[in-house]
Every structure is written in structure tokens, then in C-alpha cells.
Design an enzyme around this catalytic site. Structure first.
Site, PDB file in Angstrom:
ATOM      1  N   GLU A  48       1.036  -1.064  -0.118  1.00 54.22           N
ATOM      2  CA  GLU A  48      -0.173   0.227  -0.057  1.00 54.22           C
ATOM      3  C   GLU A  48       0.611   0.389   0.144  1.00 54.22           C
ATOM      4  O   GLU A  48       2.153   1.415   1.245  1.00 54.22           O
ATOM      5  CB  GLU A  48      -1.119  -0.190   1.166  1.00 54.22           C
ATOM      6  CG  GLU A  48      -2.070   1.283   1.513  1.00 54.22           C
ATOM      7  CD  GLU A  48      -2.518   0.872   2.718  1.00 54.22           C
ATOM      8  OE1 GLU A  48      -3.430   1.836   2.908  1.00 54.22           O
ATOM      9  OE2 GLU A  48      -2.479  -0.218   3.623  1.00 54.22           O
ATOM     10  N   LYS A 119      -9.929   2.256  -2.347  1.00 56.69           N
ATOM     11  CA  LYS A 119     -10.218   1.549  -0.772  1.00 56.69           C
ATOM     12  C   LYS A 119     -11.184   1.772  -0.336  1.00 56.69           C
ATOM     13  O   LYS A 119     -11.440   3.457  -0.082  1.00 56.69           O
ATOM     14  CB  LYS A 119      -8.639   2.365  -0.114  1.00 56.69           C
ATOM     15  CG  LYS A 119      -8.634   1.887   1.217  1.00 56.69           C
ATOM     16  CD  LYS A 119      -7.875   1.714   2.534  1.00 56.69           C
ATOM     17  CE  LYS A 119      -7.188   1.122   3.527  1.00 56.69           C
ATOM     18  NZ  LYS A 119      -6.088   1.349   4.160  1.00 56.69           N
ATOM     19  N   CYS A 152      -5.246  -3.142   2.261  1.00 55.97           N
ATOM     20  CA  CYS A 152      -4.920  -3.694   3.718  1.00 55.97           C
ATOM     21  C   CYS A 152      -6.483  -3.595   4.595  1.00 55.97           C
ATOM     22  O   CYS A 152      -7.455  -4.684   5.194  1.00 55.97           O
ATOM     23  CB  CYS A 152      -4.537  -2.221   4.721  1.00 55.97           C
ATOM     24  SG  CYS A 152      -3.592  -2.130   5.743  1.00 55.97           S
TER      25      CYS A 152
END
Length: 283
Positions: A48, A119, A152
Site C-alpha cells: 500500500e 480503498k 489493507c
């Protein structure tokens, strides 16, 4: 697509970006991509925000370290690396779209830029800097199979994996910056690894997680990059907590499809009862 085409060598690059050093981080990522390719990797996953670093002090600072997709310099370098090495690259990047910022990951292949994932679930102070993802859960076709991407904290939401499984995704690639979890027993695998394994098992998908290491502005990161098969077992990894590593595993993505049939009478997709999963809204 025949069985041979489903065999793929997946690499996860565990690295330590330097905050704010976009050109240096990009050069390092290219070196590691080249190393992975030389070892036979076909699909390469990076962490990330691996071009910019993670711990921003302000939104203005985050904006100053962002770039547009696909025209920014980091993407252009990855495009060249993917073409030269004949590989697919999934990597986290600080994306700018006008005045908006997204914690994104891109998929790039030998043929060029393929797509972007933004995300959807923002962790902690990310909410100060980034917009929530607005692209949903896009599915990308490759010559090896269908690929989904998460970043994540997204893996803490089982709905994300189930949405991908319902779309017949074979491999979920996770660009991540895992941080320590409270009350983690030292002798146990990190919680993030358990979560990756559980979601792989429950949805019959391969999961490849590339994490970073190091301490950035006081924030430690925990490494433990891992590649999990569609039965939920670690094919390789978890990697160390604090060393840069290259994980590589050969995977037959067709097993993600056949594995959904658990017994002759049980299918993890066919046995779902959506009519009983709804929660009635109380007025």
C-alpha cells in the site's frame, strides 16, 4: 482457458518505502520487480502507498505526494517494467483526481494500464486525507484468471471477499500497510494473516498480501506478507516482521473454482440463503 494457463507464479514484495521519496521508492520497486521477474514471477504484488509512504502530517502534504493515474511518473515507470518483464503488477499508490485523494492500487500488465481499485474502508487518520473509494469492487481479467484487489483494512470486511467470490474471482491481491493490533499474543500469527486465511477458505479464493516493514514517523509496520491458497493454507510466508523479502509461490488458480464445491452436496456459493441474511430495519 486451459488448465496450463491457470498455473501462475505469484510474488509478494515486502519492502520499506522512504516517506516522501517518490523517485527513490519507484526505483526501488522497479529493482524488486525485476528481481521477482527473474525468479519467474508472473503476477507481482507490492505494498500500500509504496510510492509515497503512509504517515502524512496533513492533507496538503498528502496532496503534494500524490499523482494522477495513469499519467503520473510512478505509473509510467511501472508500465515500462510490466512490459519489459511481461508481468502483471498490482501496487498501492497515492492517487490524485483533481482535488480529491484516494488510497488506491493499480493493475498494470504487459499490455499496459488495466485498472484502478480505490480503498473502500479507510483506517484511522486516512479519513482526514482520502476520499472513500467510489469504484466498488472491480474485477480484472488476466490471461491467468480473474483478479480482484483490496487495500489493507478492506480485508476486515468479509463482504468484500464475498462480492469478489460471487463474481468468480480467482485471486485477491492485497496491497497493505498492516500495523500492530492490540492484545496480539506473541506466539500467534498476526491477526491479519488469520483474516487472510479465513477469507480465502470461506470464499475459495487465493489471497496474496504484500506488506511493508519499518517504522515511519513513529508508526511501526509488521511485515508478515503471505500468499494463501484457496483452501486457506499459507503457500508461502508469513514473511518476517522486519526484513525486506520476496515471497514467491506457484499457484493453480483453477482450484479456486473447483474448490467452491466442498462435497458432492455442498457448494459455498450454492448453499447461500440470501433470504435469511437480511436484517429487518426496526422503526
Amino acid at each position: 482457458m486451459n488448465h496450463k494457463e491457470n498455473l501462475v507464479n505469484i510474488a509478494c514484495i515486502q519492502m520499506e518505502p522512504v516517506f516522501g521519496d517518490i523517485s527513490g521508492n519507484t526505483r526501488k520497486s522497479i529493482e524488486l520487480i525485476n528481481q521477482a521477474s527473474n525468479k519467474g514471477a508472473n503476477i507481482i504484488v507490492l505494498p500500500e502507498l509504496c510510492n509515497s509512504g503512509y504517515v502524512f502530517k496533513s492533507r496538503l502534504e498528502a496532496l503534494s505526494l500524490a499523482e494522477e493515474i495513469p499519467n503520473g511518473p510512478t505509473i509510467q515507470s511501472w508500465l515500462q517494467a510490466a512490459k519489459q518483464n511481461n508481468v502483471y503488477i498490482i501496487a498501492g499508490i497515492n492517487e490524485k483526481e483533481g482535488e480529491k485523494l484516494y488510497n488506491s492500487a493499480v493493475l498494470i500488465g504487459p499490455e499496459g494500464y488495466i485498472g484502478t481499485y480505490r480503498k473502500n474502508h479507510l483506517w484511522n487518520e486516512e479519513k482526514y486525507y482520502f476520499e472513500e473509494g467510489n469504484l466498488g469492487f472491480p474485477v480484472f481479467e488476466t490471461k491467468y484468471g480473474k483478479v480482484g484487489i483490496l487495500v489493507c483494512y478492506d480485508i476486515w470486511f468479509p463482504e468484500a471477499f464475498r462480492v469478489y467470490a460471487k463474481q468468480d474471482v480467482d485471486l485477491v491481491c492485497v496491497a497493505t500497510n498492516w500495523v500492530p493490533m492490540a492484545n496480539q499474543p506473541k506466539e500467534e500469527k498476526r491477526m491479519a494473516v488469520h483474516i487472510a486465511q479465513a477469507n480465502a477458505h470461506m470464499n475459495s479464493v487465493f489471497v496474496a498480501c504484500a506488506d511493508r516493514i519499518g517504522v515511519e514517523r513513529g508508526q511501526p509496520f509488521i511485515g508478515n506478507s503471505v500468499i494463501v491458497d484457496s483452501d486457506g493454507w499459507c503457500v508461502t510466508g508469513p514473511a518476517s516482521l522486519d526484513e525486506e523479502e520476496l515471497l514467491l509461490a506457484s499457484c493453480d488458480l483453477s482450484k479456486a473454482r473447483s474448490g467452491k464445491q466442498k462435497t458432492k452436496l455442498n457448494s459455498i456459493m450454492g448453499d447461500r440463503r440470501e433470504e435469511i441474511y437480511q436484517i429487518e430495519q426496526k422503526i
